[in-house]
Each structure stands twice: as C-alpha cells, then as structure tokens.
Design an enzyme around this catalytic site. Structure first.
Site, short mmCIF file in Angstrom:
data_model
loop_
_atom_site.label_atom_id
_atom_site.label_comp_id
_atom_site.label_asym_id
_atom_site.label_seq_id
_atom_site.Cartn_x
_atom_site.Cartn_y
_atom_site.Cartn_z
N SER A 181 3.12 -1.63 -4.37
CA SER A 181 3.31 -3.11 -4.18
C SER A 181 5.01 -2.63 -5.18
CB SER A 181 3.54 -4.04 -4.26
OG SER A 181 3.60 -5.20 -5.08
N ASP A 388 -0.02 -7.62 4.46
CA ASP A 388 -1.49 -7.98 3.77
C ASP A 388 -0.52 -9.64 2.94
OD1 ASP A 388 1.10 -8.28 1.56
OD2 ASP A 388 0.90 -6.04 1.49
N HIS A 413 -2.81 -8.18 -0.28
CA HIS A 413 -1.95 -7.15 -0.89
C HIS A 413 -2.08 -6.35 -2.23
CE1 HIS A 413 1.49 -5.94 -2.35
NE2 HIS A 413 2.07 -6.62 -3.34
#
Length: 535
Positions: A181, A388, A413
């Site tokens: 991320s 996601d 995610h």
C-alpha cells in the site's frame, strides 16, 4: 522414599533438558527481505517525555478512542514538515522488537477475539519462515509513523540506517524490499531522494497494492467523513470514524494519497454534489455538480472551514490544511521523477476484482445538499471501478517505473497479504522454491511428463515421430458442482517444403490434444510426424 522421589524428579528434569524443540528450517542461501507496511500498518507507542514511560496507542482495544484523541491528534508544523502531537509531552515512536517485525506483525497483540482484523504482515511472516527465512538474519521489518509525509526526513534517515543494518546482518547480501500500500510511495520517495543508498543495499523491490496515482474515492470520503480501520463488529472496539477524521486531516500522508492531478485517468475521478439552484426564471432546480480532483480542494476547504476539536479545554481549529496540500504537491513531483537504479529489479503486484470507490456523490435529487459544512453527516454514494476495494487497479498498475513484471491478483487491499497466490509468486521471485516451470505472470505450472522420439532412414526417406505430454496446473475450471465444464479440444497443423529442382521434399504434421481435468489441471498431448525425401 523422599530421596528416591527427589532422584526421580532430578532425572526427569535432566531428561526434559535434553528434549529440544524442533528447529525451524533455515535456508542459508536466501537473500534478506525487508517488509514495509502502509498507512496505519505500524504499532505506535506514545512516550512521555517527562518520565520516559511508553504505552501502545495504535492499535489497542481498551481506551482506543481516548488515547487517539489525547496522544495521536496532532498539528502540522509547516516549517519542520512534521506532524506534531497536540500533547507537547508526547513523543510517538515505533518499537524495534524482533528486528522491526513486531511493529508490523499483529497490530494489537492483546486482542483475542477477532484477531484476524489486526493481522498485518502476520501470515506472510509465518509463511516466509516456512520457506527458510530467519528473523534477524534474512527477515526484517520497517515500521514508521504513518501520520507523517512519505518523504519525512526522519523516516528517510531511519530507513537508510535500516537498509545498512539489514545488509550487514545478512553478511553483505543485498536485500529485497516488499512494500504494501502506501509503503510503496515511501519506498519510491526514498529511491528517488537516495538512489545511491538504494542501489548499494537493494537488489529487488516488490510493491503490493500500492496507490501510485492515489486512492481517489477512499481519500475524498476520508476528508469529508473519516474512515474505519476495520469493518464489521470489531470496529466498535477501535477508534471512531470521527476521531480518525480529526487525526487524518492533519496527516500529510493522507494528502499524498489524493488522486494525482497530472495522471491521465481512463475515467477521471470526480466529486459530485446534488445542489438546489435557482434558474434565470427564479424556479428551483436540482443540479448535480461535478468537481475534478483539483476543483474538489475548494469543496474540502469550505466543508471543513468550521471544523474544530476540543482538546484539554481548548477549542482548536482543524480546517482543510492548504500548507499540507502544498507539501503533498511537492511529494508528487518527487515521485514523478523516480527511476529504478541500475542493477535493481522492480516488480508490481496489484489487486483486482473488487468494486473500488473512484468517484463520490453526496446528496440526491430528492435530498440535495444545502450546506457544504454538513457533508460530514451525509452518507456518500460511490461510483466504483475495478480494484481491491481501496486502490483502483488503474492506479496500482501505473507505477511509472521500468518493471520486470506486473501481476494482477484477485483480492482485497489488506487481505492480499495473506493470499496464497501472492505467496506463490513471492516464493518464486525470492528464489525460495525450486520450481523452474512456474510462471508467475499467468499463474500456471507446466510439468513435462512424457517425451518419446523415434527416427529411422529407408531408401532416401527420413521419418521422425515425436510424442510429448505436459501437465498444466492453473486455476480450476469447474462448475458449481465441481465438474469439468471444458471439453477436450483438438488442434492440428501441417507444413511442407518443396525443394524445387533439387527434387527434395519435406512434410510435417502435428496434433495437439488438450484434456481438461479436475483441480485446475490440463493434460496436453502432442503427436508429430515429419517425413523428408531426398532424390
């Protein structure tokens, strides 16, 4: 009798000392790996400057909301480029236990029920240890204060020191960085600002679910409504959306996750608001106003113009911070200039197949927005794209770098960090397996099972026959009852060559048969025959 009993106990104690727990498998040939989390992915401790005592403030169950408001709420110091806690005695630090892995493993070690919701790199760490990685030798973690900018000087200095310590601990081996991320933006900033250090210590960089061009829908609703770290019933134990809202308004990292204004989106993300307007005739009409990412800034500013928090008996104004926005624009400029240094390989894993907020709409034709400062009380409607659930696939793929491979994996995610498909890809790229037939790009394995070849000559004719078989292992192509739905397919190809005046001729014919099986397997059979004649 007592003496004999004592002797027996001593004998048992000695025997127990001889019993050793089985040692985990360690592969000494593996290169070191450094794991870097994303936003909210590091345990944070608040240390009292007056007595040196520390306590975990992110994440915790009991008193979570209170500790967030008293220890993590902060203001941005534009001169220092740093977010500073409202409590002047509080210093936020990241624990370094277990070579940095403790801070990014289980974010609340005290949680019992619903513990999966606070797992971060936990499953990946467990899996990598099975592959032969060893904490402190080939496996390390880097947690950081995720409130700060991705180019925050203190974080950059800590990361530089971390890279050197990992390199030395691994005996001078270059490492692979695996980021998740927002950690991808942090690594990209470091790579741009300190490319010489990066090239000296890093061999590979694998980015997972990185918002390279931002997370438009996620950030827009975060600015106006806040966000929850977890979903479902577990969120009742954590920090409220309102408290997170007040925290994130002063976090440069969140501003750096806004939609990149210079990126050419397939469908530009917008902020939409239903408003009541008067036309030229004085009649009331409902109009759907639409704002680009750049234009949305004015909406954020007006919606948050009266935003305040009460802290220690004082009312503190927390509007949309234009100084942080300027800082974030400079961060974006730096990110756009990043290049992978020579000798370093870059890989990108992005998630797909989930509806992901892209554009955000407030109000409706029946219930228009009458006051922008009331937007925080409206539930947003999302226009979604593939992604996601947090980062659009389009953003995650657009790294702007020279990549060895980009692989899309269906997943969520944060859930992608415990996805076995991802584990398989990482294992291959980290050279922790011995499967030369695996193809990470298409996620299949080709296993040769049969090879037969015969050749004979007779009266100027050469005949060659070939038979080969492979087994391809990929995703299961079955129906709801688990039955194979694809019928066997047959393909043929023939070629010939005429030697002309030399009176030589050659012909070849091949047949390929694909036999679908269960469990994602396919049997491939090749039969070929070649005949050549020389006059």
């Amino acid at each position: 009798m007592a003496v004999l009993l004592e002797d027996i106990l001593q004998s048992v104690e000695q025997w127990l000392k001889l019993i050793r727990k089985p040692q985990p498998y360690v592969d000494p040939n593996l290169d070191p790996v450094l794991l870097v989390p994303g936003v909210a992915g590091s345990i944070l401790h608040a240390v009292d400057g007056s007595n040196g005592k520390g306590e975990r403030v992110w994440i915790r169950i009991f008193g979570a909301d209170y500790k967030c408001r008293t220890k993590l709420w902060s203001r941005f110091d534009s001169a220092a480029g740093k977010t500073v806690s409202l409590d002047p005695k509080t210093n936020i630090v990241v624990p370094e236990d277990r070579y940095g892995l403790y801070a990014i493993d289980v974010l609340d070690p005290d949680m019992v029920l619903g513990r999966d919701c606070v797992y971060y790199f936990h499953d990946m760490i467990v899996e990598m240890i099975k592959w032969g990685f060893q904490e402190g030798k080939t496996l390390f973690g880097f947690g950081y204060d995720f409130r700060q900018s991705n180019r925050f000087q203190e974080t950059m200095e800590r990361l530089a020191a971390k890279l050197e310590s990992v390199y030395n601990a691994a005996g001078g081996k270059k490492m692979t960085i695996i980021s998740h991320s927002m950690g991808g933006l942090l690594v990209k900033c470091f790579m741009c600002l300190h490319s010489d250090i990066f090239a000296k210590y890093v061999k590979n960089w694998i980015a997972i679910a990185a918002p390279f061009q931002g997370a438009p829908g996620y950030v827009t609703s975060t600015f106006l409504n806040g966000m929850s770290f977890v979903d479902g019933w577990e969120q009742n134990f954590f920090i409220s959306k309102w408290s997170m809202h007040q925290l994130l308004i002063e976090c440069p990292s969140i501003y750096e996750l806004m939609a990149c204004p210079n990126f050419t989106w397939e469908h530009a993300p917008v902020l939409e608001i239903w408003r009541k307007k008067l036309d030229d005739c004085g009649d009331t009409r409902m109009i759907l106003e639409s704002y680009t990412p750049s234009e949305s800034v004015n909406i954020f500013a007006e919606a948050l113009s009266s935003n305040t928090v009460d802290y220690d008996g004082e009312s503190i104004s927390l509007p949309f911070n234009q100084e942080i926005l300027k800082w974030a624009h400079e961060t974006r400029r730096i990110l756009s200039c990043a290049k992978v240094p020579p000798g370093v390989k870059f890989y990108n894993i992005y998630a797909t197949n989930l509806e992901t907020p892209h554009s955000v709409c407030y109000g409706s034709e029946d219930m228009p927005v009458t006051d922008l400062q009331e937007l925080q009380f409206y539930l947003p409607d999302y226009i979604c794209v593939d992604g996601d659930g947090t980062v659009p696939t389009e953003s995650a793929k657009a790294d702007g770098l020279e990549a060895v491979a980009r692989v899309g994996v269906p997943g969520e995610h944060r859930g992608i960090l415990c996805d076995h498909h991802v584990f398989r890809i990482l294992k291959h790229w980290l050279k922790a397996d011995s499967d030369p037939y695996y193809n990470p790009l298409n996620d299949y394995v080709i296993l040769p099972t049969t090879f037969e070849m015969e050749r004979h000559h007779e009266k100027g004719m050469e005949v060659t026959s070939l038979k080969e078989e492979w087994e391809i292992i990929s995703k299961d192509a079955t129906d709801d009852q688990g039955e194979v739905t694809i019928m066997p397919s047959v393909s043929t190809i023939s070629v010939s060559q005429d030697g002309g005046h030399q009176s030589s001729r050659a012909e070849a014919c091949a047949t390929v048969i694909v036999h679908p099986q269960n469990e994602g397997k396919q049997q491939i059979e090749l039969n070929a025959l070649s005949v050549s004649v020389d006059a």
